[in-house]
Design a protein around this motif. Structure first.
Motif, short mmCIF file in Angstrom:
data_model
loop_
_atom_site.label_atom_id
_atom_site.label_comp_id
_atom_site.label_asym_id
_atom_site.label_seq_id
_atom_site.Cartn_x
_atom_site.Cartn_y
_atom_site.Cartn_z
N VAL A 1 -13.95 -2.47 0.04
CA VAL A 1 -13.17 -2.79 1.24
C VAL A 1 -13.23 -1.57 2.15
N ARG A 2 -13.53 -1.79 3.40
CA ARG A 2 -13.64 -0.68 4.36
C ARG A 2 -13.39 -1.22 5.76
N ALA B 1 -7.59 4.91 4.10
CA ALA B 1 -6.91 5.06 2.81
C ALA B 1 -6.43 3.71 2.29
N CYS B 2 -5.93 2.87 3.18
CA CYS B 2 -5.49 1.53 2.77
C CYS B 2 -6.67 0.71 2.27
N CYS B 3 -7.82 0.85 2.93
CA CYS B 3 -9.02 0.12 2.48
C CYS B 3 -9.44 0.58 1.08
N GLN B 4 -9.32 1.87 0.81
CA GLN B 4 -9.66 2.36 -0.54
C GLN B 4 -8.73 1.73 -1.58
N TRP B 5 -7.45 1.61 -1.24
CA TRP B 5 -6.51 0.98 -2.17
C TRP B 5 -6.85 -0.50 -2.37
N THR C 1 -9.71 -1.82 -2.26
CA THR C 1 -10.91 -1.91 -3.09
C THR C 1 -10.55 -2.03 -4.57
N THR C 2 -9.46 -1.39 -4.97
CA THR C 2 -9.05 -1.46 -6.38
C THR C 2 -8.55 -2.85 -6.76
N LEU C 3 -8.29 -3.71 -5.78
CA LEU C 3 -7.79 -5.05 -6.05
C LEU C 3 -8.90 -6.09 -6.09
N LEU C 4 -10.14 -5.69 -5.86
CA LEU C 4 -11.24 -6.65 -5.85
C LEU C 4 -11.41 -7.29 -7.23
N PRO C 5 -11.77 -8.57 -7.26
CA PRO C 5 -11.99 -9.24 -8.55
C PRO C 5 -13.23 -8.69 -9.25
N PRO C 6 -13.36 -8.93 -10.56
CA PRO C 6 -14.51 -8.39 -11.31
C PRO C 6 -15.86 -8.79 -10.73
N GLY C 7 -15.94 -9.96 -10.12
CA GLY C 7 -17.22 -10.40 -9.57
C GLY C 7 -17.67 -9.62 -8.35
N LEU C 8 -16.78 -8.79 -7.79
CA LEU C 8 -17.12 -8.02 -6.59
C LEU C 8 -17.04 -6.52 -6.86
N PHE D 1 0.83 -1.21 0.00
CA PHE D 1 0.00 0.00 0.00
C PHE D 1 0.87 1.26 0.00
N LEU D 2 1.93 1.27 0.81
CA LEU D 2 2.79 2.45 0.88
C LEU D 2 3.49 2.69 -0.46
N ARG D 3 3.87 1.63 -1.15
CA ARG D 3 4.49 1.82 -2.46
C ARG D 3 3.49 2.38 -3.47
#
Length: 522
Positions: free
Chosen positions: A412-413, A394-398, A400-407, A345-347
């Motif tokens: 993520v929160r 902020a980490c949860c928002q990042w 969220t971008t990794l969720l698979p297409p089915g989700l 996440f930091l990167r």
């Protein structure tokens, strides 16, 4: 006799001498003429000059040195800040003296459209301070949104709930009732009145002191009378509405007994209403703490974090007044955020790196302990300590971008308090599932690190309400390894300011449907 004088002769002879020593000549002051002018004349002239000087400085000098006008300002609603040429000089109703010339007058009040006026303030030389030229300004301020003033007042009211009872050293402002007064006219609209009632019900979750209760009661009276104090004719109707409000407010009985005086609390405890509430709570305590509709579902992996599906169901939320809630399905991380995922996440978001701590502190997003490991014995792995609520979000928002297409309709929160407690109780085996059901419980939910929750912290969380009124602190659950064993349970609550970065705090994300419905009371 024998040539000696008698005492009488001595006294008679010395008397004139003694009397002479006691005689003091009278002092007299004589004023001399000055330039041939008799004292009576020049003293009268001197007194006249002094009187004229006093009259000059009282009646003429202010008008000559600072001519201007007295502004008499008022507004509806009252309490608007008065700014003259951009400088705040008071709040309505008030009087402000301004110098002669063109002046900009602005009335501002949170939740209302500012009113700006340009005036020409004339001057008056004679008696400008005793009898100034007066300019009356009375303005009606239009609300930006009908209930915004009440919402702002409720948020300020929530913030003051963390200070405790007022003392001689400080007093608590009546923000909630002021907001009800300012939004009072909106109560004429049935839909807006319903919105006002919802805000006041949620505000009751912060009425943990007697001062807060008085402010809430005053707000209820004002909202029931269009922002006006109740008249004798409307008092009974308003009082009846408040009693109806309390009867419909789940958890109102224990709330009143906790905050009222001992004598008043005993009166409440002797009522049938209170006994019925206690009986209902006792019946709930006999039910299974968690009743999921099915066993735990599938697993999911995001980066290096493993998530497990928690099926929806009902559960008994442990509060001062237990209540049964219905919870929807969601996924929860089996561990607290681990160092591998955090470094990724930091990167991806370098602004949250350790090297930017000073900048983040200046922005109010973290505190001095950001990402610092404790100096005490090793903390439970794999949790990463020293993370503020803002950094966790902020980490949860990042993630969220990794969720698979089915989700894609999920996010993520941080978990709500209800979600966290539901998962913890389900994992602890306090459920109605058959014995032997594999739960694969999340790890270290008790005694690892305190875990941030999404909720604003409300002292009286057993009262119904959403998460719309903001408060200065966010909820924490789970306790940490530093707490003595047995001192923290699944129902224990705590709170911190969201910028706090503590060596004993981390977070455990959840995956839930976007705009997921909150846990609701059954």
């Amino acid at each position: 006799m024998f040539g000696k004088k008698t005492p009488t002769e001595l006294l008679s002879r010395e008397a004139p001498t003694l009397a002479g020593t006691l005689e003091v000549p009278e002092d007299q002051v004589h004023l001399e003429p000055i330039l041939g002018i008799r004292p009576g004349v020049y003293l009268a002239g001197l007194f006249t000059l002094i009187l004229l000087a006093l009259l000059f400085f009282i009646f003429l000098f202010p008008g000559l040195t600072n001519p201007g006008s007295l502004l008499v300002l008022d507004s509806e609603p009252r309490g608007a800040a008065v700014r003259i040429d951009g400088i705040t000089l008071g709040a309505t109703p008030c009087e402000v003296f301004v110098s002669q010339g063109s002046r900009s007058v602005e009335l501002t009040l949170p939740g209302f459209v500012s009113r700006k006026l340009d005036i020409d303030a004339p001057g008056r030389i004679l008696g400008s301070r005793l009898f100034p030229h007066r300019i009356a300004i009375a303005e009606t301020l239009a609300p930006t949104l009908p209930l915004e003033a009440l919402f702002i007042g409720a948020s300020e009211y929530a913030a003051w709930s963390f200070t405790g009872e007022p003392t001689a050293a400080y007093q608590i402002p009546r923000d909630l009732s002021e907001g009800a007064y300012r939004s009072g006219p909106a109560a004429a609209d049935p839909l807006l009145r319903e919105g006002m009632d919802e805000i006041l019900k949620e505000a009751a979750r912060y009425a943990s002191t007697k001062a807060a209760q008085r402010d809430l009661l005053r707000a209820l009276f004002l909202s029931g009378n269009g922002g006006l104090s109740p008249s004798p004719l409307t008092f009974t109707e308003t009082a009846s509405g408040i009693l109806s409000y309390l009867s419909e407010l789940e958890g109102a009985a224990p709330w009143l007994t906790e905050t009222l005086s001992p004598e008043s609390a005993r009166s409440v405890e002797g009522s049938g209403w209170y006994r019925e509430a206690v009986s209902f709570a006792a019946a709930l305590s006999g039910k299974s703490p968690v009743s999921p509709v099915r066993p735990l579902g599938a697993s999911l992996r995001l980066d290096s974090l493993s998530f497990r599906e928690i099926p929806g169901g009902s559960f008994i939320q442990g509060t001062a007044f237990p209540r049964e809630l219905t919870q929807g399905s969601f996924y929860i991380a089996t561990t607290e955020i681990d160092s591998e995922t955090w470094e990724h996440f930091l990167r991806a978001s370098p602004r949250w790196g350790r090297e930017n701590r000073k900048t983040l502190i200046s922005e109010g997003l973290v505190s001095e302990g950001y990402l610092e490991e404790p100096i005490y014995p090793p903390y439970p792995k794999p949790g990463v300590p020293g993370i503020s609520w803002y950094a966790a979000a902020a980490c949860c928002q990042w993630l969220t971008t990794l969720l698979p297409p089915g989700l894609r309709e999920w996010e993520v929160r941080l978990p709500t308090e209800a979600e966290w407690e539901y998962a913890a109780k389900l994992g602890a085996g306090d459920s109605a599932l058959p014995r032997g059901t594999s739960l694969e419980i999340p790890q270290n939910m008790i005694g690892g690190l305190w875990e941030w929750c999404a909720d604003y912290y409300a002292p009286l969380n057993y009262l119904p309400g959403g998460n719309t009124i903001t408060s200065p602190e966010r909820s924490l659950k789970g306790g940490s390894w530093i707490n003595p064993p047995g001192s923290v349970g699944m129902e224990t609550r705590a709170s911190l300011a969201p910028a706090t970065s503590s060596a004993f705090v981390s977070f455990r994300p959840v995956i839930a449907p976007l705009a997921a419905p909150k846990a609701v009371t059954q």
